[in-house]
Scaffold this motif. Sequence first.
Motif, mmCIF file in Angstrom:
data_model
loop_
_atom_site.group_PDB
_atom_site.id
_atom_site.type_symbol
_atom_site.label_atom_id
_atom_site.label_comp_id
_atom_site.label_asym_id
_atom_site.label_seq_id
_atom_site.Cartn_x
_atom_site.Cartn_y
_atom_site.Cartn_z
ATOM 1 N N ILE A 1 -8.997 -7.202 1.085
ATOM 2 C CA ILE A 1 -8.030 -6.624 0.156
ATOM 3 C C ILE A 1 -7.535 -5.313 0.761
ATOM 4 N N PHE A 2 -6.236 -5.205 0.885
ATOM 5 C CA PHE A 2 -5.612 -3.991 1.390
ATOM 6 C C PHE A 2 -5.012 -3.257 0.205
ATOM 7 N N THR A 3 -5.597 -2.117 -0.148
ATOM 8 C CA THR A 3 -5.039 -1.291 -1.222
ATOM 9 C C THR A 3 -3.756 -0.638 -0.715
ATOM 10 N N HIS A 4 -3.045 0.000 -1.599
ATOM 11 C CA HIS A 4 -1.816 0.696 -1.187
ATOM 12 C C HIS A 4 -2.126 1.783 -0.162
ATOM 13 N N GLU A 5 -3.257 2.457 -0.324
ATOM 14 C CA GLU A 5 -3.671 3.461 0.665
ATOM 15 C C GLU A 5 -3.939 2.806 2.015
ATOM 16 N N ASP A 6 -4.634 1.657 2.008
ATOM 17 C CA ASP A 6 -4.913 0.935 3.254
ATOM 18 C C ASP A 6 -3.620 0.515 3.931
ATOM 19 N N LEU A 7 -2.675 0.011 3.147
ATOM 20 C CA LEU A 7 -1.408 -0.456 3.709
ATOM 21 C C LEU A 7 -0.635 0.694 4.340
ATOM 22 N N GLU A 8 -0.621 1.818 3.658
ATOM 23 C CA GLU A 8 0.069 2.985 4.221
ATOM 24 C C GLU A 8 -0.592 3.417 5.534
ATOM 25 N N ARG A 9 -1.924 3.372 5.569
ATOM 26 C CA ARG A 9 -2.657 3.767 6.776
ATOM 27 C C ARG A 9 -2.376 2.805 7.925
ATOM 28 N N ILE A 10 -2.445 1.486 7.674
ATOM 29 C CA ILE A 10 -2.252 0.548 8.792
ATOM 30 C C ILE A 10 -0.800 0.513 9.249
ATOM 31 N N VAL A 11 0.145 0.779 8.350
ATOM 32 C CA VAL A 11 1.549 0.872 8.765
ATOM 33 C C VAL A 11 1.732 2.087 9.673
ATOM 34 N N ASN A 12 1.108 3.213 9.325
ATOM 35 C CA ASN A 12 1.182 4.406 10.180
ATOM 36 C C ASN A 12 0.512 4.159 11.526
ATOM 37 N N GLU A 13 -0.636 3.469 11.523
ATOM 38 C CA GLU A 13 -1.307 3.136 12.784
ATOM 39 C C GLU A 13 -0.437 2.228 13.640
#
Length: 106
Positions: free
Chosen positions: A62-74
């Motif tokens: 499960i990718f939370t909104h915080e996780d999604l923002e982090r992996i998009v930045n990465e």
Amino acid sequence: MLDQTGMSRIPYEEVLQSIGYFIDRQSLREITLVELNEGILVRGTSYTADRAGYQTTLQSFIFTHEDLERIVNENYERKKQVVAAAVAAALQQQQQQSQKGGLFNR
């Protein structure tokens, strides 16, 4: 898709590219993506080889909104590094060619 604050949007293209990179790194197959209020659920099957043959394992992330923002930045940073390396290689090749002189590159 909304970011973690719920105020701005992250383009689906960037989210899916980032999740795709994660899926490739995890070697997942038979993928299911489900968008939830909490984020995105990724389910897939991983295959591992052993003496008995291939073993399959169903995995869920499960990718939370915080996780999604982090992996998009990465993913953005990773792309930036690839472009920088390509530019550096092109400049180095250009310098090598300019050091050769004369009509027959001697």
